[in-house]
Design an enzyme around this catalytic site. Structure first.
Site, mmCIF file in Angstrom:
data_model
loop_
_atom_site.group_PDB
_atom_site.id
_atom_site.type_symbol
_atom_site.label_atom_id
_atom_site.label_comp_id
_atom_site.label_asym_id
_atom_site.label_seq_id
_atom_site.Cartn_x
_atom_site.Cartn_y
_atom_site.Cartn_z
ATOM 1 N N ASP A 316 0.754 -1.207 -0.076
ATOM 2 C CA ASP A 316 -0.075 -0.066 0.439
ATOM 3 C C ASP A 316 0.646 1.212 -0.243
ATOM 4 O O ASP A 316 1.666 1.183 0.930
ATOM 5 C CB ASP A 316 -0.669 -0.433 0.888
ATOM 6 C CG ASP A 316 -2.116 1.512 1.069
ATOM 7 O OD1 ASP A 316 -2.612 1.421 0.111
ATOM 8 O OD2 ASP A 316 -1.413 2.072 2.668
ATOM 9 N N GLU A 369 1.100 -0.189 -5.119
ATOM 10 C CA GLU A 369 0.167 0.232 -5.460
ATOM 11 C C GLU A 369 0.965 2.376 -5.873
ATOM 12 O O GLU A 369 1.517 2.489 -4.264
ATOM 13 C CB GLU A 369 -1.096 0.568 -4.376
ATOM 14 C CG GLU A 369 -1.620 1.510 -4.384
ATOM 15 C CD GLU A 369 -1.938 2.523 -3.288
ATOM 16 O OE1 GLU A 369 -3.317 3.500 -3.718
ATOM 17 O OE2 GLU A 369 -1.926 2.409 -2.737
#
Length: 636
Positions: A316, A369
């Site tokens: 993330d 990401e």
């Protein structure tokens, strides 16, 4: 009164590795470990707290009183406190009472290496040694082939707390054991190749969706015990479905029982607020330059791959890690030693993490990401890259959704928006994400963004998915998108499964299941999905008709596919496209089929290819373009 026996699981070599930031299995040493010493059963505790004045274990067994069970600090300046407490059993609740040198502060902290935690809002750690007899040997043995970059990656992103709820039981979320039946069966029916769980490590605050972690080594107790999660993963593997975990090494919350200011000092977080505090998320940022912190994080990545047989980590907020000025104004950040904006310590950490996980586990993947143009995110470290297997294609997602928001009559003026992704599609190994972030905070659901009347909205959504699955790259779809959920995602509620009684929603679900089957069955859609050799335009310039046509290629030219996308509701008869060789076109997919709630405009079973030059090719064929639809052909 000292009820703690001197004992250690650490060797001198362990300590050297820990200090150097190279101990990648700290979970075998730090934390709470049930064992037997000199015939006495109990638990060994070890915690890193280098600036503490004293550390005691407190819990149910001593009425949460400090002093009865003090740990001893090691002599080697590692900052590790340790000891063996007889009589401690599985399920014992505990914390560390830390007395700090800094301003004489006393805090009660959960164990950073706890394998299990109390269910929030309770915050104690729980002594737990998970025992599970894994029965996924077939999957694990074949994973290096089935999880490879030239194999299908169609990922279903799931928030466990809101996928499906028990209405008859106060709307509670399904637990791991129930998911091992219901979710696994659904994924199998829908033909997804992978599932991605939004963070399931323990987190205190439901509205964070799991992205504010306090228990990095503990699966959240909201849905059951660690063994229950192992069962869920095992069942997924037995059905040939890979498991990706959302992993958050970018920041952590400042909850009193968590990692923040752990021993009265900035232990895990960077001491400089310009590097150690995230203004967007009001959270703390790890000190990536501190060796022991790197060991903690890399050990955590390895832990999930090791103990839970995880097949991939979606990392993330990588962009926030790469840049010192991320979401900061002038004066709120400090350049690196070379005067640049790159966070050199974080970059070094990401490279080391990827080298460690790929070096220790065969057939796994890491997925970044990452929303910037930082180079070579998905290239190997030895070539100068960050070492990820894949990267989310955020640009494609943004441009595509913006295009689909436009009324079809205006799309002719925005042809470049829908073709632009192909100018950089092979600079990284891209995964196309239609994730949870795109269906919250007033953005509307994917269905809600589509233009036109109800029929056109459904047709546009089917067109979007058909275009996505035939575009180069892997695919990710957030739960609910596969049946055209009409409302925004709400983490507190179940998905709107009742919508499947309506033909439009059921049609979208049928379409996604068939797209998954097509993607898996057709080598041209996955064998070269990250290579320019796997794609060729037929015609990207027909803006007047808002039509795209292209070829997808695998290793064998006989498997080439012809794809044509019509982005308007106009049926186009005798639409001519150039094709690479003579023969016949056979329609193998059409998003306008009746089973998808389409208008049933279709090509004949076989379309004759003619020796008529077109689109710069010697051969061509005249086909019918269904309205707002994707059509896929084989060449016979």
């Amino acid at each position: 009164m000292n009820n703690v026996i001197s004992h250690s699981l650490f060797t001198d070599f362990d300590i050297d590795l820990f200090k150097a930031g190279k101990h990648y299995r700290l979970y075998e040493k730090l934390g709470a470990h049930l064992l037997e010493k000199d015939g006495v059963k109990g638990c060994y505790f070890a915690v890193w707290a280098p600036t503490a004045k004293s550390v005691s274990v407190i819990g149910d067994f001593n009425y949460w009183l400090e002093g009865d069970h003090p740990l001893q600090v090691r002599w080697d300046e590692s900052g590790i406190w340790e000891g063996f407490i007889p009589g401690i059993e599985q399920g014992t609740k505990y914390k560390y009472k830390i007395h700090s040198h800094n301003q004489d502060i006393k805090t009660e902290k959960a164990d950073p290496f706890a394998f299990f935690c109390e269910q929030p809002p309770q915050t104690a750690s729980i002594v737990w040694e998970a025992k599970h007899d894994w029965k996924d040997n077939k999957w694990m043995a074949a994973r290096k082939d089935t999880n490879a970059l030239d194999k299908p990656f169609s990922v279903y992103e799931v928030h466990l707390g809101s996928w499906r709820r028990k209405i008859e039981e106060s709307g509670r979320a399904l637990n791991y054991v129930e998911l091992a039946n219901e979710l696994v069966n659904y994924l199998k029916e829908m033909h997804f190749t992978h599932v991605e769980f939004m963070p399931i490590m323990e987190y205190p605050y439901d509205p964070s969706w799991g992205y504010q972690l306090t228990g990095y080594f503990a699966p959240t107790s909201r849905f059951g015990k660690p063994e229950d999660l192992m069962l869920l993963i095992e069942r997924l593997h037995q059905e040939g479905i890979g498991v990706i975990l959302d992993w958050v090494p970018s920041h952590f919350p400042d909850d009193a029982h968590g990692l923040g200011f752990f021993d009265g000092s900035h232990l895990y977080e960077h001491p400089d607020k310009r590097r150690g505090y995230h203004p967007d998320w009001k959270s703390l940022i790890f000190n990536y330059g501190r060796n022991e912190v790197r060991s903690f994080l890399i050990s955590n990545a390895i832990f999930w791959l090791d103990k839970y047989h995880i097949d991939g980590l979606r990392v993330d907020a990588v962009a926030s890690m790469l840049y010192l000025d991320y979401s900061r104004k002038d004066g709120e950040w400090e350049p690196n030693i070379y005067g640049g904006r790159e966070n050199l310590e974080a970059i070094s950490f990401l490279k080391e993490m990827n080298e460690a996980v790929y070096g220790n586990f065969e057939g796994i993947q890491t997925i970044a990401e990452e929303s910037t143009s930082y180079p070579m995110v998905s290239k190997p470290v030895y070539l100068g890259g960050l070492g990820f297997g894949m990267k989310w294609m955020m640009g494609w997602m943004h441009d595509t959704l913006e295009y689909f928001k436009k009324e079809s009559v205006h799309r002719r003026y925005h042809q470049n928006d829908i073709t632009f992704s192909m100018t950089y599609a092979f600079t990284e190994n891209f995964m196309l994400p239609l994730s949870h972030d795109e269906v919250v905070h007033g953005k509307q659901s994917l269905y809600g963004r589509m233009q036109g009347d109800e029929w056109q909205r459904f047709a546009n959504l089917r067109l979007l998915y058909g275009y996505m699955f035939t575009h180069p790259g892997a695919n990710l779809l957030f739960m609910g998108g596969e049946f055209g959920q009409s409302s925004e995602w709400n983490f507190q509620n179940s998905l709107d499964w009742h919508l499947l009684q309506y033909d439009g929603h059921k049609g979208v679900q049928n379409l996604v299941a068939d797209l998954n089957k097509l993607y898996k069955k057709q080598p041209a859609l996955h064998e070269k999905q990250f290579s320019a050799e796997g794609f060729q335009w037929i015609n990207y310039g027909d803006s007047d008709n808002s039509v795209l046509s292209y070829i997808r290629k695998g290793h064998d030219a006989e498997n080439d596919l012809i794809i044509v996308c019509n982005f308007t509701p106009v049926v186009r008869e005798n639409y001519r496209i150039g094709v690479p060789r003579n023969g016949k076109l056979k329609q193998i997919f059409n998003s306008d089929f009746k089973k998808y709630h389409g208008s049933r405009v279709s090509n004949a079973k076989e379309v004759k290819i003619e020796a008529v030059p077109y689109n710069g090719r010697e051969f061509s064929a005249a086909i019918i373009l269904p309205p707002l639809a994707v059509t896929v052909f084989n060449i016979l």
